[in-house]
Design a protein around this motif. Structure first.
Motif, PDB file in Angstrom:
ATOM      1  N   TYR A 382       0.840  -1.193   0.000  1.00 42.83           N
ATOM      2  CA  TYR A 382       0.000   0.000   0.000  1.00 42.83           C
ATOM      3  C   TYR A 382       0.881   1.251   0.000  1.00 42.83           C
ATOM      4  O   TYR A 382       2.085   1.191   0.291  1.00 42.83           O
ATOM      5  N   GLN A 398      -4.162   0.812  -2.692  1.00 44.57           N
ATOM      6  CA  GLN A 398      -3.965  -0.596  -2.399  1.00 44.57           C
ATOM      7  C   GLN A 398      -3.346  -1.255  -3.620  1.00 44.57           C
ATOM      8  O   GLN A 398      -3.992  -1.373  -4.668  1.00 44.57           O
ATOM      9  N   LYS A 403      -6.928  -0.352  -5.909  1.00 39.92           N
ATOM     10  CA  LYS A 403      -8.064   0.404  -5.368  1.00 39.92           C
ATOM     11  C   LYS A 403      -7.570   1.618  -4.580  1.00 39.92           C
ATOM     12  O   LYS A 403      -6.606   1.530  -3.813  1.00 39.92           O
ATOM     13  N   LYS A 405      -8.624   3.994  -1.597  1.00 38.65           N
ATOM     14  CA  LYS A 405      -9.517   3.859  -0.461  1.00 38.65           C
ATOM     15  C   LYS A 405      -9.347   5.035   0.493  1.00 38.65           C
ATOM     16  O   LYS A 405      -8.323   5.723   0.468  1.00 38.65           O
ATOM     17  N   CYS A 415     -13.721   3.184   3.093  1.00 32.31           N
ATOM     18  CA  CYS A 415     -14.501   3.264   1.858  1.00 32.31           C
ATOM     19  C   CYS A 415     -13.593   3.052   0.656  1.00 32.31           C
ATOM     20  O   CYS A 415     -12.456   3.526   0.637  1.00 32.31           O
ATOM     21  N   THR A 416     -14.089   2.340  -0.343  1.00 31.88           N
ATOM     22  CA  THR A 416     -13.397   2.204  -1.616  1.00 31.88           C
ATOM     23  C   THR A 416     -13.926   3.274  -2.560  1.00 31.88           C
ATOM     24  O   THR A 416     -15.114   3.307  -2.872  1.00 31.88           O
ATOM     25  N   CYS A 418     -12.529   4.124  -5.785  1.00 27.70           N
ATOM     26  CA  CYS A 418     -12.529   3.692  -7.174  1.00 27.70           C
ATOM     27  C   CYS A 418     -11.420   2.670  -7.376  1.00 27.70           C
ATOM     28  O   CYS A 418     -10.562   2.479  -6.513  1.00 27.70           O
ATOM     29  N   THR A 419     -11.443   2.018  -8.527  1.00 25.40           N
ATOM     30  CA  THR A 419     -10.386   1.110  -8.951  1.00 25.40           C
ATOM     31  C   THR A 419      -9.702   1.717 -10.165  1.00 25.40           C
ATOM     32  O   THR A 419     -10.360   2.033 -11.156  1.00 25.40           O
TER      33      THR A 419
END
Length: 445
Positions: A382, A398, A403, A405, A415-416, A418-419
């Protein structure tokens, strides 16, 4: 007689106009309140008011005077950015007023999102479906073939770029303001920089130079409260991750200047980010005594690249993850070990008193809560991207599933956001700056 005195007493206790509440016109459900206006209503208090006949909210607000939009704008200009962001939810009229770019030069701004490499994409963190900022205006400029995000500071972005047909030896820079679409080029410093993100090592024609060439880390310094001009501070780092030389650039003078490095044999943790506070950049620096790390330091660097302040970290032997600025205070994040000796979580420290160097432990969180894993390693598993300038919110990238976060230290919610479609890259926080700058209106090479 007693009844008259009691009535008069009731009027004095609850019927006066000494206290006024500011209410948004749209808060009562009225449709004709006008954009961004406030109505004044007498405060209700005292027992004498209990016997007065009740009026509907619509009747009370309709009879009250209203504030003009200019007066509301003046009031909102003194509201903290965090509160201003929440006030957008009061009504559509308030949202439009706060988001109006012609008025935004007077209103405090907060984090809107992140720019990331891969065409200058933008991640919106304010909950709107459309992107709030874009670098598409740079794509329209002739001669700019490629650029990479390097740093951001107070609404300006620093990009590395090359023109069509140029080699990396002649790579220069672009400083731009996405909010006003102003931009200016900065010439190359003369050092060969590291490759742009996403480029293959095989693209370099001279492999021998690649092995021995230095890596450059270039940072933007911009404080509109002090000067309309910006500065660049560049570190020349050798293969052993030690700073050998420094150069600085000022938009006021328009030339690069070589500076003597004051870092000696210490290692600067550039991966851990930087914090711009009190007109200086702050970096984490590992001070060595022989072959062992003796103490972790925070080093403050001024606009000329000189070391102006050395702050001892909260713990002597630690594994730094990030240094940043939030709510006008320096924040320092370190990994902490579990019983097995592996890194199992983060400790967030805040420099409560800058002058006295008083550190306070602000928060602890485990990697199991953040990532669903018992142990993680910074840079490999990370990266800490940023800390919110106005809230107790941390942003992470991540690595294993790409992702982005967020973690709220108050609610302990993860909370996520976006990817991302690409791997390790620069992700820059963006707080807009809507004023025009004379430093970005110069001649572009």
């Amino acid at each position: 007689m007693l009844r008259k005195k009691a009535a008069a007493s009731g009027r004095r206790s609850g019927g006066g106009l000494g206290l006024l509440w500011l209410l948004p016109a749209a808060a009562s459900g009225l449709s004709g309140g006008g954009i961004g206006r406030l109505r004044l209503r007498p405060a209700i208090g005292g027992r004498g008011m209990d016997r007065r006949p009740k009026r509907s909210a619509a009747t009370a607000l309709a009879a009250a005077p209203v504030l003009p939009d200019d007066a509301l704008e003046e009031i909102l200009s003194h509201v903290p950015a965090r509160s201003l962001c929440r006030f957008k939810c009061v009504s559509k009229a308030w949202r439009d007023l706060i988001s109006d770019r012609l008025r935004c030069t007077r209103l405090p701004q907060t984090l809107e999102g992140f720019f990331y490499d891969g065409g200058g994409g933008f991640i919106n963190t304010l909950g709107k479906p459309a992107a709030l900022a874009s670098l598409s205006f740079l794509r329209k400029q002739p001669g700019i073939e490629d650029f990479a995000l390097l740093h951001s500071c107070n609404g300006l972005l620093l990009l590395g770029h090359r023109k069509a047909g140029d080699s990396y030896n002649s790579l220069g820079y672009i400083v731009c303001n996405p909010a006003t679409e102003q931009w200016v080029t900065v010439p190359s410093s003369g050092w060969k920089p590291s490759r742009l993100h996403g480029d293959d090592e095989s693209d370099d024609s001279d492999d021998s130079n690649t092995e021995t060439s230095p890596t450059t880390f270039t940072y933007l310094v911009f404080d509109p409260a002090v000067s309309p001009h910006f500065q660049l501070v560049q570190f020349w780092v050798n293969d052993n991750s030690r700073v050998e030389q420094m150069q600085t650039y000022s938009s006021k003078i328009g030339v690069w200047r070589e500076r003597e490095s004051t870092w000696h044999d210490d290692i600067v943790a550039f991966f851990a980010g930087s914090a711009f506070l009190r007109g200086m950049l702050h970096f984490c620096n590992s001070n060595f005594f022989g072959c062992e790390i003796d103490v972790e330091l925070i080093v403050a660097v001024n606009r000329k690249g000189g070391s102006c302040r050395v702050i001892i970290g909260p713990e002597k032997l630690c594994d730094v993850a990030f240094v940043g600025q939030s709510q006008w205070r320096l924040h320092y994040m370190i990994q902490h070990e579990g019983s097995t000796g592996e890194m199992t979580g983060l400790s967030i420290w805040v420099l409560h008193d800058y002058d006295a160097e008083e550190w306070v432990l602000k928060h602890n969180v485990t990697f199991l809560q953040l990532f669903g894993r018992m142990s993680c390693r910074v840079q490999y598993d990370y990266s800490v991207v940023a800390i919110h300038p106005d809230r107790n919110l941390i942003f992470f990238f991540q690595h294993w599933d790409l992702k982005l976060k967020s973690y709220d230290m108050d609610s302990q919610e993860v909370c996520t956001l976006c990817t991302l479609g690409v791997g390790c890259q620069n992700i820059l926080p963006y707080v807009p700056y809507y004023a025009k700058s004379s430093a970005l209106a110069g001649i572009r090479s």
